[in-house]
Structure formats: C-alpha cells, structure tokens
Design an enzyme around this catalytic site. Structure first.
Site, mmCIF file in Angstrom:
data_model
loop_
_atom_site.group_PDB
_atom_site.id
_atom_site.type_symbol
_atom_site.label_atom_id
_atom_site.label_comp_id
_atom_site.label_asym_id
_atom_site.label_seq_id
_atom_site.Cartn_x
_atom_site.Cartn_y
_atom_site.Cartn_z
ATOM 1 N N ASP A 38 4.080 -19.762 29.754
ATOM 2 C CA ASP A 38 3.377 -18.640 29.121
ATOM 3 C C ASP A 38 2.239 -18.129 30.006
ATOM 4 O OD1 ASP A 38 3.020 -16.747 27.128
ATOM 5 O OD2 ASP A 38 1.630 -17.990 25.978
ATOM 6 N N LYS B 101 0.159 -15.462 31.673
ATOM 7 C CA LYS B 101 -0.150 -14.057 31.365
ATOM 8 C C LYS B 101 -1.651 -13.862 31.558
ATOM 9 C CE LYS B 101 -0.507 -15.130 26.403
ATOM 10 N NZ LYS B 101 0.028 -14.830 25.051
ATOM 11 N N ASN C 126 -4.264 -15.927 29.759
ATOM 12 C CA ASN C 126 -4.337 -17.356 30.064
ATOM 13 C C ASN C 126 -4.846 -17.635 31.478
ATOM 14 O OD1 ASN C 126 -3.391 -17.969 27.529
ATOM 15 N ND2 ASN C 126 -1.245 -18.127 28.171
ATOM 16 N N ASP D 58 -4.520 -22.560 28.415
ATOM 17 C CA ASP D 58 -3.612 -22.503 27.272
ATOM 18 C C ASP D 58 -2.299 -23.219 27.585
ATOM 19 O OD1 ASP D 58 -2.110 -22.048 25.045
ATOM 20 O OD2 ASP D 58 -2.491 -19.896 24.949
#
Length: 227
Positions: free
Chosen positions: A10, A12, A15, A28
C-alpha cells in the site's frame, strides 16, 4: 523491507513521511506481509497506485511495490489536480473491475512540461504495465531515483484550465503562464520581471500559427533549454 522478505502492498503519498532530519520514511504497515507463495501474496492497496496485474490476478509481489512507488512519485511530482484531472492526456483512466469503476494510470498521458525527460523515463519504467519491464528490485529502483538530476525550483500552480510557474533567478522573477492547455485556445508565454513586478522582458511564447498540439512540445522545449 524487501531484503527481509516483506511486501508493503500500500505504498502511496499518504504513507510517505519526512522526519525532522529530512529523511524520507515509509509508514502504515497495515498491509505488510511476508507470507509469500512463489513470490506472490494476496492483493491489497489503493486503486490509483495498484499495479494492473493486481487487479487481474488479485496477487501482489515485490514488483507491484515498485509500481506503487512509481505511481506515488508521479503523483508527488505533479500534485493533486494534474494527477487526478479528467480530459485529454489525463494521467488516470477509469476501468470497470468487479462492477466498480477504478482509477488507474493510463497507458499514455502527459507530464507537466517542466518535468525533465530523465525523470519521465524513470517514472515510466517504474509504472510499466509489464512487470518484466520495470526495475526488477526496489534497490535498483531507488538507485535510479537517487541518480536523477536536481531540477530548478519552479513553483508550479495547476488549475483546471491553466498552469503557472514562477522562479527567482538572477535577481529577477521568471514566470510562465500556460492557458487553455490541450484545448483549441491553448497558448503559453514566459517572461522575467523585477522582483517588484516592473521591467518585464518576454523570454518565449507559443506561436499562434502552430496547431494546439505543438504548444505543449514547444513549452517543454523551452524548459529543457533553460536548465
């Protein structure tokens, strides 16, 4: 993380964090896992940053993290409006997946004109739809990013129908205005002025005789010639 056998799943902008020392960190770890089977693990992530093979196979790999970092790099280099805008040469396209519409990076799109060619090549390679054409490890990917040249500190403001740039250089303010981008009324002009806004000097402009499709290329060339 990858060297230890973990996949983030994840990556992005939300994060990516910067410490008080200026160091960049990824945070995260809610989707992080090391439970790989033949190099793959169950799919997860945020639509705009998910590699296309995740949607096709519902599986993540080390190379899908490379793609997500590339999508993040693309977003951070352009800002929210350019990254998410609709219309001609848009960065994102929308596809149907399991009855829902998902935004994904388009096969062809336009970078902001001031983004250097070297940066474009690295981002394109990171976000290739073919995993075999991406950097084959996060280490080689980060190495390529670290070798990119430092660019002029243009302050860029993107609006829905115009883009403007400003830069203090040689004791003067340099400005560029690009109006009606990717429309029949497209035009651009660059000039310098005293810091108080006086004594303006034109540095370049679009040719009204050119087709609109040429204005983007001429503006890109203007930025290249003024590295």
């Amino acid at each position: 993380m990858h060297n230890r056998g973990y996949i983030h799943r994840d990556i992005k902008p939300d994060n990516i964090f910067r410490t008080t020392k200026g160091e960049i960190k990824i945070g995260d770890f809610g989707f992080v896992t090391d439970k790989l089977l033949f190099g793959f693990v169950g799919g997860a992530g945020t639509p705009q940053y998910i590699a296309p093979e995740v949607l096709a196979t519902l599986k993540c790999s080390f190379l899908t993290d490379v793609y997500s970092l590339g999508a993040t790099f693309l977003h951070l280099a352009h800002g929210d409006i350019w990254f998410s805008r609709a219309g001609k040469n848009a960065v994102l396209k929308h596809i149907n997946f399991n009855g829902e519409t998902w935004p994904v990076i388009a096969d062809e799109y336009a970078f902001l004109p001031h983004i250097p060619v070297s940066w474009r090549k690295v981002i394109k390679k990171m976000t290739s739809g073919d995993p075999a054409k991406r950097y084959q490890s996060m280490e080689s990917c980060v190495d390529a990013i670290s070798r990119l040249p430092v660019v002029a500190d243009w302050q860029c403001e993107v609006k829905t129908d115009s883009v403007s740039w400003s830069l203090v250089k040689g004791g003067r303010m340099w400005r560029v205005q690009w109006d009606g981008y990717f429309t029949p009324k497209e035009s651009w002009v660059a000039w310098s002025e005293d810091l108080d806004g006086k004594r303006k000097k034109t540095l370049g402009k679009s040719d009204h005789r050119d087709k609109p499709s040429k204005h983007y290329k001429s503006l890109q060339k203007w930025f290249v010639d003024r590295k």
